[in-house]
Design a protein around this motif. Sequence first.
Motif, PDB file in Angstrom:
ATOM      1  N   LEU A   1      -4.500  -6.488   3.186  1.00 32.36           N
ATOM      2  CA  LEU A   1      -5.064  -5.542   2.220  1.00 32.36           C
ATOM      3  C   LEU A   1      -4.230  -4.266   2.164  1.00 32.36           C
ATOM      4  CD1 LEU A   1      -8.898  -5.885   2.993  1.00 32.36           C
ATOM      5  CD2 LEU A   1      -7.661  -6.856   1.056  1.00 32.36           C
ATOM      6  N   LYS A   2      -3.794  -3.780   3.333  1.00 36.51           N
ATOM      7  CA  LYS A   2      -2.953  -2.575   3.373  1.00 36.51           C
ATOM      8  C   LYS A   2      -1.599  -2.833   2.689  1.00 36.51           C
ATOM      9  CE  LYS A   2      -5.034  -0.760   7.624  1.00 36.51           C
ATOM     10  NZ  LYS A   2      -4.806  -0.429   9.063  1.00 36.51           N
ATOM     11  N   ALA A   3      -1.020  -4.023   2.924  1.00 38.37           N
ATOM     12  CA  ALA A   3       0.261  -4.358   2.297  1.00 38.37           C
ATOM     13  C   ALA A   3       0.116  -4.423   0.778  1.00 38.37           C
ATOM     14  CB  ALA A   3       0.767  -5.692   2.852  1.00 38.37           C
ATOM     15  N   ARG A   4      -1.028  -4.923   0.292  1.00 42.68           N
ATOM     16  CA  ARG A   4      -1.263  -4.978  -1.153  1.00 42.68           C
ATOM     17  C   ARG A   4      -1.341  -3.575  -1.737  1.00 42.68           C
ATOM     18  NH1 ARG A   4      -6.807  -7.496  -3.238  1.00 42.68           N
ATOM     19  NH2 ARG A   4      -7.520  -5.542  -2.249  1.00 42.68           N
ATOM     20  N   ASP A   5      -2.008  -2.662  -1.015  1.00 46.65           N
ATOM     21  CA  ASP A   5      -2.120  -1.284  -1.488  1.00 46.65           C
ATOM     22  C   ASP A   5      -0.732  -0.635  -1.594  1.00 46.65           C
ATOM     23  OD1 ASP A   5      -4.841  -1.639  -1.545  1.00 46.65           O
ATOM     24  OD2 ASP A   5      -5.208  -0.623   0.376  1.00 46.65           O
ATOM     25  N   GLN A   6       0.101  -0.886  -0.590  1.00 45.18           N
ATOM     26  CA  GLN A   6       1.445  -0.301  -0.610  1.00 45.18           C
ATOM     27  C   GLN A   6       2.283  -0.866  -1.752  1.00 45.18           C
ATOM     28  OE1 GLN A   6       3.043  -1.045   3.297  1.00 45.18           O
ATOM     29  NE2 GLN A   6       1.634   0.399   4.318  1.00 45.18           N
ATOM     30  N   ALA A   7       2.128  -2.195  -2.027  1.00 46.13           N
ATOM     31  CA  ALA A   7       2.881  -2.810  -3.124  1.00 46.13           C
ATOM     32  C   ALA A   7       2.456  -2.230  -4.465  1.00 46.13           C
ATOM     33  CB  ALA A   7       2.686  -4.323  -3.091  1.00 46.13           C
ATOM     34  N   ARG A   8       1.188  -1.943  -4.617  1.00 50.78           N
ATOM     35  CA  ARG A   8       0.698  -1.346  -5.864  1.00 50.78           C
ATOM     36  C   ARG A   8       1.262   0.061  -6.042  1.00 50.78           C
ATOM     37  NH1 ARG A   8      -5.706  -3.062  -5.602  1.00 50.78           N
ATOM     38  NH2 ARG A   8      -5.466  -5.203  -6.440  1.00 50.78           N
ATOM     39  N   GLU A   9       1.293   0.829  -4.943  1.00 50.27           N
ATOM     40  CA  GLU A   9       1.811   2.196  -5.030  1.00 50.27           C
ATOM     41  C   GLU A   9       3.294   2.216  -5.429  1.00 50.27           C
ATOM     42  OE1 GLU A   9       1.102   4.006  -1.290  1.00 50.27           O
ATOM     43  OE2 GLU A   9      -1.085   4.138  -1.548  1.00 50.27           O
ATOM     44  N   LYS A  10       4.049   1.262  -4.904  1.00 56.81           N
ATOM     45  CA  LYS A  10       5.479   1.208  -5.188  1.00 56.81           C
ATOM     46  C   LYS A  10       5.795   0.475  -6.486  1.00 56.81           C
ATOM     47  CE  LYS A  10       6.764   1.404  -0.291  1.00 56.81           C
ATOM     48  NZ  LYS A  10       7.438   0.689   0.828  1.00 56.81           N
ATOM     49  N   GLY A  11       4.786  -0.205  -7.072  1.00 56.61           N
ATOM     50  CA  GLY A  11       5.008  -0.945  -8.306  1.00 56.61           C
ATOM     51  C   GLY A  11       5.844  -2.187  -8.115  1.00 56.61           C
ATOM     52  N   ASN A  12       5.831  -2.747  -6.911  1.00 54.75           N
ATOM     53  CA  ASN A  12       6.606  -3.960  -6.599  1.00 54.75           C
ATOM     54  C   ASN A  12       5.739  -5.179  -6.935  1.00 54.75           C
ATOM     55  OD1 ASN A  12       8.136  -6.017  -5.529  1.00 54.75           O
ATOM     56  ND2 ASN A  12       8.875  -4.755  -3.809  1.00 54.75           N
ATOM     57  N   ASN A  13       5.895  -5.700  -8.166  1.00 49.58           N
ATOM     58  CA  ASN A  13       5.043  -6.809  -8.619  1.00 49.58           C
ATOM     59  C   ASN A  13       5.295  -8.099  -7.853  1.00 49.58           C
ATOM     60  OD1 ASN A  13       3.779  -5.191 -10.527  1.00 49.58           O
ATOM     61  ND2 ASN A  13       5.316  -5.657 -12.099  1.00 49.58           N
TER      62      ASN A  13
ATOM     63  N   LEU B   1       3.512  -7.814  -4.656  1.00 48.69           N
ATOM     64  CA  LEU B   1       2.079  -7.768  -4.949  1.00 48.69           C
ATOM     65  C   LEU B   1       1.520  -9.171  -5.201  1.00 48.69           C
ATOM     66  CD1 LEU B   1      -0.451  -6.074  -5.464  1.00 48.69           C
ATOM     67  CD2 LEU B   1       0.274  -5.861  -7.860  1.00 48.69           C
ATOM     68  N   GLU B   2       2.218  -9.961  -5.994  1.00 43.39           N
ATOM     69  CA  GLU B   2       1.752 -11.329  -6.277  1.00 43.39           C
ATOM     70  C   GLU B   2       1.738 -12.172  -5.010  1.00 43.39           C
ATOM     71  OE1 GLU B   2       4.200 -12.913  -9.312  1.00 43.39           O
ATOM     72  OE2 GLU B   2       3.483 -11.532 -10.877  1.00 43.39           O
ATOM     73  N   SER B   3       2.778 -12.033  -4.187  1.00 41.38           N
ATOM     74  CA  SER B   3       2.828 -12.790  -2.939  1.00 41.38           C
ATOM     75  C   SER B   3       1.698 -12.381  -1.998  1.00 41.38           C
ATOM     76  CB  SER B   3       4.193 -12.573  -2.263  1.00 41.38           C
ATOM     77  OG  SER B   3       4.231 -13.222  -1.015  1.00 41.38           O
ATOM     78  N   THR B   4       1.438 -11.085  -1.940  1.00 45.27           N
ATOM     79  CA  THR B   4       0.364 -10.595  -1.070  1.00 45.27           C
ATOM     80  C   THR B   4      -1.003 -11.060  -1.553  1.00 45.27           C
ATOM     81  OG1 THR B   4       1.687  -8.617  -0.622  1.00 45.27           O
ATOM     82  CG2 THR B   4      -0.629  -8.530  -0.010  1.00 45.27           C
ATOM     83  N   GLU B   5      -1.225 -11.094  -2.864  1.00 45.06           N
ATOM     84  CA  GLU B   5      -2.497 -11.578  -3.421  1.00 45.06           C
ATOM     85  C   GLU B   5      -2.759 -13.024  -3.022  1.00 45.06           C
ATOM     86  OE1 GLU B   5      -4.869 -10.095  -4.771  1.00 45.06           O
ATOM     87  OE2 GLU B   5      -4.178  -8.304  -5.812  1.00 45.06           O
TER      88      GLU B   5
ATOM     89  N   ILE C   1      -3.809 -13.073   0.581  1.00 40.45           N
ATOM     90  CA  ILE C   1      -5.175 -12.575   0.748  1.00 40.45           C
ATOM     91  C   ILE C   1      -6.198 -13.674   0.396  1.00 40.45           C
ATOM     92  CG2 ILE C   1      -6.882 -10.986  -0.234  1.00 40.45           C
ATOM     93  CD1 ILE C   1      -4.667  -8.881  -0.360  1.00 40.45           C
ATOM     94  N   GLU C   2      -5.967 -14.400  -0.685  1.00 45.89           N
ATOM     95  CA  GLU C   2      -6.878 -15.482  -1.068  1.00 45.89           C
ATOM     96  C   GLU C   2      -6.902 -16.578  -0.006  1.00 45.89           C
ATOM     97  OE1 GLU C   2      -9.108 -15.707  -3.469  1.00 45.89           O
ATOM     98  OE2 GLU C   2      -8.590 -13.622  -3.927  1.00 45.89           O
ATOM     99  N   SER C   3      -5.745 -16.868   0.567  1.00 48.44           N
ATOM    100  CA  SER C   3      -5.692 -17.873   1.636  1.00 48.44           C
ATOM    101  C   SER C   3      -6.465 -17.402   2.864  1.00 48.44           C
ATOM    102  CB  SER C   3      -4.243 -18.160   2.015  1.00 48.44           C
ATOM    103  OG  SER C   3      -3.531 -18.716   0.933  1.00 48.44           O
TER     104      SER C   3
END
Length: 359
Positions: free
Chosen positions: A117-129, A132-136, A139-141
């Motif tokens: 969840l923290k890694a997803r937040d950081q990816a959103r802040e940096k705009g690294n899509n 972000l997709e890989s982290t999502e 998270i679902e897994s």
Amino acid sequence: MDLVPVMKKGSGGHAGSTMSATNEDMPGEFSIPPARLQQIGVTYATITNQPFQHTVRAVGVVAFDKERHWDYVARVDGYIRKLFVFSRGELVEKNAPLLEIYSPDLLTTQNEFVDLLKARDQAREKGNNTVLESTERLIESSKQRLRLWNIADEQIAELEKTRKPQENLTLRSPFQGVVQDLGVDQGRRVMTGDHLVDIADLSVVWVWAQFYQDELPMLKKGLSISITTSSYPGKKFDGKISVVDPFITDASRTGRVRIDVANSDFKLRPDMYADAALTMDMGEGLAIPVPAVLPTGLHNVVFVDKGAGKLEPRFVELGRQYGEFYEVKSGLEEGERVVTSANFLIDAEAKVQGALKSW
């Protein structure tokens, strides 16, 4: 005693004979003095057209509804930290806690979930899509893995909101019910696959009843059927047939029928004996009292009252028995009067006079 035979010449019998017979075998009229009939206690009944009802009865055993039953088994290795229920028979509400399991593996997985969840937040802040997709996906897994460990979606949502992993897994009741079995104690170590607790919702129960094979064709899914038990005399429970087992028990030649019964007050309990009764309307027809029929093996014989002491033996064809009456298929007409008692004495008189030659 004066016996006056009144034989019909060339009598061809009545149209309702159950079996073909020669003219010599067909019965004819005979006469017994009315005083004699009164002495031997002869009574009569009139053939009438009436509705028929057929009741099928069976015995059964109450069982819990498997659609409303839940067995909890351990899906993680750990230790029983706390019990909220302590014995069989306790009533629990929906979502009420049952027990807590401490599991190091579960704690590790929750920490990994929070890190994602923290890694997803950081990816959103940096705009690294791409990240972000890989982290999502990760998270679902991770969520799916938590679900497989008996963690409810509400608990996962709470973890996602607070970001605080819990050391303990709390198992909650999926519905209002009673504890059927409790296989653990506080402090005990459990491993994946170990049995923990069973919860049964007894608001609806099954009654498995045994019906004889010749009764099974009358039983259809959806038919209403009443259930009684000796534990509650005079109390009837409404049930419906839900399953007619197509397999027959070899020893008893019976088939099982599953009856669903509403049991909101929990009066019917698993393994309790019960009686099932199904009453069906079978239409209307001519009815004759059972005592009026003299079965001889070859024929069913009745004695029709012709008045003034005259009696006529009659071969009749019968249908099914409904309580104290037989359905008459042929051999009698509505309004005729038949003998309903002392049939064997009347039969002996008929034999003496030759009015009834063949059984």
